[in-house]
Write an enzyme that holds these catalytic residues in place. Structure first.
Site, PDB file in Angstrom:
ATOM      1  N   GLY A 141      66.455  53.027  32.776  1.00  0.00           N
ATOM      2  CA  GLY A 141      65.964  51.342  32.988  1.00  0.00           C
ATOM      3  C   GLY A 141      64.926  51.436  31.963  1.00  0.00           C
ATOM      4  O   GLY A 141      64.156  52.702  32.163  1.00  0.00           O
ATOM      5  N   ARG A 190      58.268  45.201  32.392  1.00  0.00           N
ATOM      6  CA  ARG A 190      57.124  44.663  32.568  1.00  0.00           C
ATOM      7  C   ARG A 190      56.159  45.504  32.600  1.00  0.00           C
ATOM      8  O   ARG A 190      54.738  45.106  32.086  1.00  0.00           O
ATOM      9  CB  ARG A 190      57.186  45.091  34.414  1.00  0.00           C
ATOM     10  N   ASP A 242      61.010  55.594  39.133  1.00  0.00           N
ATOM     11  CA  ASP A 242      59.435  54.847  39.269  1.00  0.00           C
ATOM     12  C   ASP A 242      58.159  55.486  40.379  1.00  0.00           C
ATOM     13  O   ASP A 242      57.534  54.140  40.794  1.00  0.00           O
ATOM     14  CB  ASP A 242      60.070  53.634  39.018  1.00  0.00           C
ATOM     15  N   GLY A 289      61.626  45.081  48.056  1.00  0.00           N
ATOM     16  CA  GLY A 289      63.393  44.945  49.112  1.00  0.00           C
ATOM     17  C   GLY A 289      63.063  44.883  50.110  1.00  0.00           C
ATOM     18  O   GLY A 289      62.496  45.856  51.195  1.00  0.00           O
ATOM     19  N   GLU A 333      67.159  41.652  48.271  1.00  0.00           N
ATOM     20  CA  GLU A 333      65.375  41.789  47.310  1.00  0.00           C
ATOM     21  C   GLU A 333      64.722  41.022  47.245  1.00  0.00           C
ATOM     22  O   GLU A 333      64.999  39.553  48.077  1.00  0.00           O
ATOM     23  CB  GLU A 333      66.249  41.682  45.719  1.00  0.00           C
ATOM     24  N   TYR A 365      34.669  74.414   2.176  1.00  0.00           N
ATOM     25  CA  TYR A 365      35.273  72.857   1.174  1.00  0.00           C
ATOM     26  C   TYR A 365      34.690  72.569   0.438  1.00  0.00           C
ATOM     27  O   TYR A 365      34.149  71.872  -0.376  1.00  0.00           O
ATOM     28  CB  TYR A 365      35.707  71.859   2.193  1.00  0.00           C
ATOM     29  N   SER A 425      16.079  78.291   9.271  1.00  0.00           N
ATOM     30  CA  SER A 425      16.965  76.410   9.106  1.00  0.00           C
ATOM     31  C   SER A 425      17.743  76.475   7.269  1.00  0.00           C
ATOM     32  O   SER A 425      16.936  76.535   6.290  1.00  0.00           O
ATOM     33  CB  SER A 425      15.615  76.480   9.838  1.00  0.00           C
ATOM     34  N   ARG A 473      15.080  79.393  -3.782  1.00  0.00           N
ATOM     35  CA  ARG A 473      14.345  77.877  -3.224  1.00  0.00           C
ATOM     36  C   ARG A 473      12.940  78.064  -4.981  1.00  0.00           C
ATOM     37  O   ARG A 473      12.729  78.847  -5.172  1.00  0.00           O
ATOM     38  CB  ARG A 473      13.318  78.876  -2.196  1.00  0.00           C
TER      39      ARG A 473
HETATM   40  C1  UD1 Z   1      64.492  48.538  44.121  1.00  0.00           C
HETATM   41  C2  UD1 Z   1      65.348  48.460  44.997  1.00  0.00           C
HETATM   42  C3  UD1 Z   1      64.272  48.008  46.097  1.00  0.00           C
HETATM   43  C4  UD1 Z   1      62.876  48.650  46.397  1.00  0.00           C
HETATM   44  C5  UD1 Z   1      62.003  49.036  45.281  1.00  0.00           C
HETATM   45  C6  UD1 Z   1      61.042  50.588  45.235  1.00  0.00           C
HETATM   46  C7  UD1 Z   1      67.258  48.037  44.304  1.00  0.00           C
HETATM   47  C8  UD1 Z   1      68.215  46.431  44.051  1.00  0.00           C
HETATM   48  N1  UD1 Z   1      66.059  46.964  44.692  1.00  0.00           N
HETATM   49  O1  UD1 Z   1      63.319  47.333  43.187  1.00  0.00           O
HETATM   50  O2  UD1 Z   1      65.013  48.167  47.421  1.00  0.00           O
HETATM   51  O3  UD1 Z   1      61.839  48.100  47.496  1.00  0.00           O
HETATM   52  O4  UD1 Z   1      63.222  49.516  43.843  1.00  0.00           O
HETATM   53  O5  UD1 Z   1      60.603  50.500  44.502  1.00  0.00           O
HETATM   54  O6  UD1 Z   1      67.484  48.493  44.016  1.00  0.00           O
HETATM   55  N2  UD1 Z   1      67.443  51.613  37.371  1.00  0.00           N
HETATM   56  C9  UD1 Z   1      68.601  52.364  36.829  1.00  0.00           C
HETATM   57  N3  UD1 Z   1      69.255  51.798  35.892  1.00  0.00           N
HETATM   58  C10 UD1 Z   1      69.571  50.528  35.747  1.00  0.00           C
HETATM   59  C11 UD1 Z   1      68.466  49.535  37.139  1.00  0.00           C
HETATM   60  C12 UD1 Z   1      67.706  50.521  36.961  1.00  0.00           C
HETATM   61  O7  UD1 Z   1      68.661  53.512  36.376  1.00  0.00           O
HETATM   62  O8  UD1 Z   1      70.513  49.581  35.846  1.00  0.00           O
HETATM   63  C13 UD1 Z   1      66.077  52.619  37.499  1.00  0.00           C
HETATM   64  C14 UD1 Z   1      65.322  52.137  37.465  1.00  0.00           C
HETATM   65  O9  UD1 Z   1      64.640  52.972  35.464  1.00  0.00           O
HETATM   66  C15 UD1 Z   1      64.059  52.436  38.576  1.00  0.00           C
HETATM   67  C16 UD1 Z   1      65.511  52.701  39.371  1.00  0.00           C
HETATM   68  O10 UD1 Z   1      66.241  52.325  39.002  1.00  0.00           O
HETATM   69  O11 UD1 Z   1      63.801  54.268  37.846  1.00  0.00           O
HETATM   70  C17 UD1 Z   1      64.799  51.075  40.150  1.00  0.00           C
HETATM   71  O12 UD1 Z   1      64.894  50.369  38.991  1.00  0.00           O
HETATM   72  P1  UD1 Z   1      63.758  48.749  39.601  1.00  0.00           P
HETATM   73  O13 UD1 Z   1      63.969  47.808  38.697  1.00  0.00           O
HETATM   74  O14 UD1 Z   1      62.680  49.604  38.788  1.00  0.00           O
HETATM   75  O15 UD1 Z   1      63.810  48.573  40.864  1.00  0.00           O
HETATM   76  P2  UD1 Z   1      62.677  47.948  41.780  1.00  0.00           P
HETATM   77  O16 UD1 Z   1      62.982  45.046  41.861  1.00  0.00           O
HETATM   78  O17 UD1 Z   1      61.928  48.500  41.805  1.00  0.00           O
HETATM   79 CA    CA Z   2      60.641  49.675  40.896  1.00  0.00          CA
END
Ligand code: UD1
Ligand code: CA
Length: 483
Positions: A16, A20, A108, A162, A177, A410, A428, A463
């Site tokens: 991702g 944000r 994350d 979620g 969600e 330098y 000094s 001096r």
């Molecule tokens: C997600 C969960 C939510 C949970 C929350 C916990 C889903 C749909 N929702 O929401 O239920 O409560 O985590 O913190 O899973 N990522 C990818 N590829 C993508 C999308 C996301 O690799 O296409 C990775 C992101 O980089 C991230 C992780 O997946 O590290 C979670 O994605 P994020 O968009 O943060 O999900 P949340 O909205 O937090």
């Molecule tokens: Ca997240």
């Protein structure tokens, strides 16, 4: 026989963008205590002993792979970030023929503990393996209905997570969600942590069946639960009481909160290991720092990079120490800055000293207030207590550097070296125009500009002759009257 461990494969989702964060850099490379955020979940995952670790990368993947810094890990590219379900789907070739558990973890989640993931694997194994006692012959009975476990937790404010909808037996009916939840569902305070364990052969059957008919038009991993339920399989919630482990870092304020939690955790660790912190809320210590017993640290201190601090050393208020090795019983007094340097045992630094660029301050040396030391060695028992600049200098032992001494290293083009041998006495306000050598036990006169080498035991003085004009005050008064 009897007790054997299921293998497991770990999948970490890190493709991702982290919209944000409002950042040029991908979310998981942002730092917590000096390490990319992804480092912490990687450590926790490794603690659970997986046979293989797979990262899903996509947005700015080279930066992410570099931050992960793992040679025997597998990186799978998710070209378009269509959701967590889609992210797992792209890893399918790596586990579709695997008869074991796939552990899926959001990238994350920097606060998750290794022990939590280890326990989760054990729990999933236990659910899968037994339905009552082991059967005759010692082979465990496999409960074929068990498809997965989701780690859940109850939070004071579930906003953004979620929500977990389950029956009385902790079986999960579905996860909704935030954006798709009804008003009633939003009231549920048990949330999906973003950590899942699935039995690979069952996950394989449903992972490509996800749809994106939801508020965010994404393929949600969480929807596999309903799909599994439809085929008669069961997914259970493992409710973990400590919700602080599961802060999902979605924006920079979450990052700050997560860093604070981790910081206090590490301070507590070092405290139990024998370090004293005064006002720990204000002390910042990065991941690679090492402290010894009986270290004492005052407020506003930052210890960064691979810094280590020896026994009985005291670090006073508002010091910054980075990538440096501080010996035993050293005093680093208020407001001092030490970078990429070594301070040996019993030395005293500061207050308000600055030591940098591979300097070495040897045993018992004293670098005092407003003294800057750059790329220099200062010998045992040598002191430079006030207002000096010592750059590119090699200073022996038992040397006294008078207040206001400056190495003029330098010339506008190149840096030059100053050598001051053992027991020299630098008056000094001496200017040492490098390259220059002051011999053993040699002396410089206060205020001299030293441009030639001084032999051992000699005095170097430069001096103008000082004049005395008697009764000058009276002469001045008369002059004023005549004006
Ligand atoms: C997600 C969960 C939510 C949970 C929350 C916990 C889903 C749909 N929702 O929401 O239920 O409560 O985590 O913190 O899973 N990522 C990818 N590829 C993508 C999308 C996301 O690799 O296409 C990775 C992101 O980089 C991230 C992780 O997946 O590290 C979670 O994605 P994020 O968009 O943060 O999900 P949340 O909205 O937090
Ligand atoms: Ca997240």
């Amino acid at each position: 026989m009897g007790h054997h461990h299921e293998k497991h494969i770990a999948v970490i989702l890190a493709a991702g963008k982290g919209t944000r964060f409002k950042s040029k850099k991908p979310k998981v490379v942002h730092k917590i205590l000096g390490k990319p955020m992804i480092h912490y979940i990687s450590l926790a995952v490794r603690w659970s002993n997986p046979d293989k670790v797979i990262y899903v990368v996509g947005h700015e993947k080279q930066q992410v792979i570099k931050a992960i810094n793992c040679l025997n890990c597998t990186y799978v590219e998710q070209k378009d970030q269509l959701g967590t379900g889609h992210a797992v789907a792209v890893t399918k070739p790596y586990w579709e023929n695997f008869d074991g558990i796939v552990m899926i973890v959001n990238g994350d989640l920097p606060l998750v503990e290794g022990e939590t993931l280890k326990n989760a694997v054990k729990y999933m194994e236990a659910l899968m393996r037994f339905e009552g006692a082991p059967t005759e012959g010692g082979e465990n009975y496999r409960n074929e209905k068990i498809a997965g476990v989701v780690l859940t937790t109850k939070v004071p404010n579930p906003l953004g997570y979620g929500r977990v909808i389950k029956d009385k037996n902790h079986r999960i009916i579905k996860i909704v969600e935030e954006k798709d939840a009804t008003y009633e569902e939003q009231k549920i305070d048990e949330i999906n942590t973003g950590i899942y364990l699935f039995y690979a052969p069952y996950l394989k059957q449903v992972i490509d069946k996800l749809e994106n008919k939801n508020a965010q038009k994404e393929y949600y991993l969480t929807d596999v639960i309903q799909l599994l339920n439809e085929t008669g399989k069961e997914v259970y919630a493992l409710l973990v009481p400590d919700y602080t482990q599961f802060i999902g870092v979605n924006d920079r304020w979450d990052l700050s909160k997560a860093e604070n939690i981790l910081r206090m955790k590490y301070l507590q660790f070092w405290s139990y290991a024998g370090a004293t912190f005064h006002n720990p809320e204000t002390v910042y210590i990065e991941f690679d720092v090492e402290l010894s017993p009986d270290v004492e640290i005052y407020q506003g201190v930052s210890l960064k990079g691979g810094t280590s601090i020896g026994e009985d050393t005291v670090i006073e208020e508002n010091c910054l120490i980075k990538n440096s090795k501080i010996g035993r019983n050293v005093k680093v007094l208020k407001g001092s800055i030490i970078e990429d340097s070594v301070i040996q045992d019993n030395a005293v630094i500061g207050p308000y000293a600055r030591i940098r660029n591979n300097s070495v301050i040897k045993e018992n040396a004293h670098i005092g207030n407003f003294v800057e030391v750059k790329n220099s060695t200062v010998g045992e028992n040598t002191s430079a207590k006030h207002l000096s600049y010592l750059g590119d200098a090699e200073i022996g032992k038992d040397v006294n550097i008078g207040a206001g001494t400056i190495t003029c290293n330098y010339d506008g083009f190149q840096k030059h070296k100053t050598v001051i041998k053992d027991k020299a006495f630098i008056g000094s306000d001496t200017m040492l125009v490098a390259p220059v050598t002051v011999g053993e036990e040699a002396i410089t006169g206060s205020g001299s500009v030293i441009t030639k080498d001084i032999p051992d035991k000699a005095l170097g003085i430069e001096r103008a002759q000082m004049k005395i004009i008697e009764n000058y005050a009276e002469k001045r008064k008369k002059r004023d009257k005549n004006d």
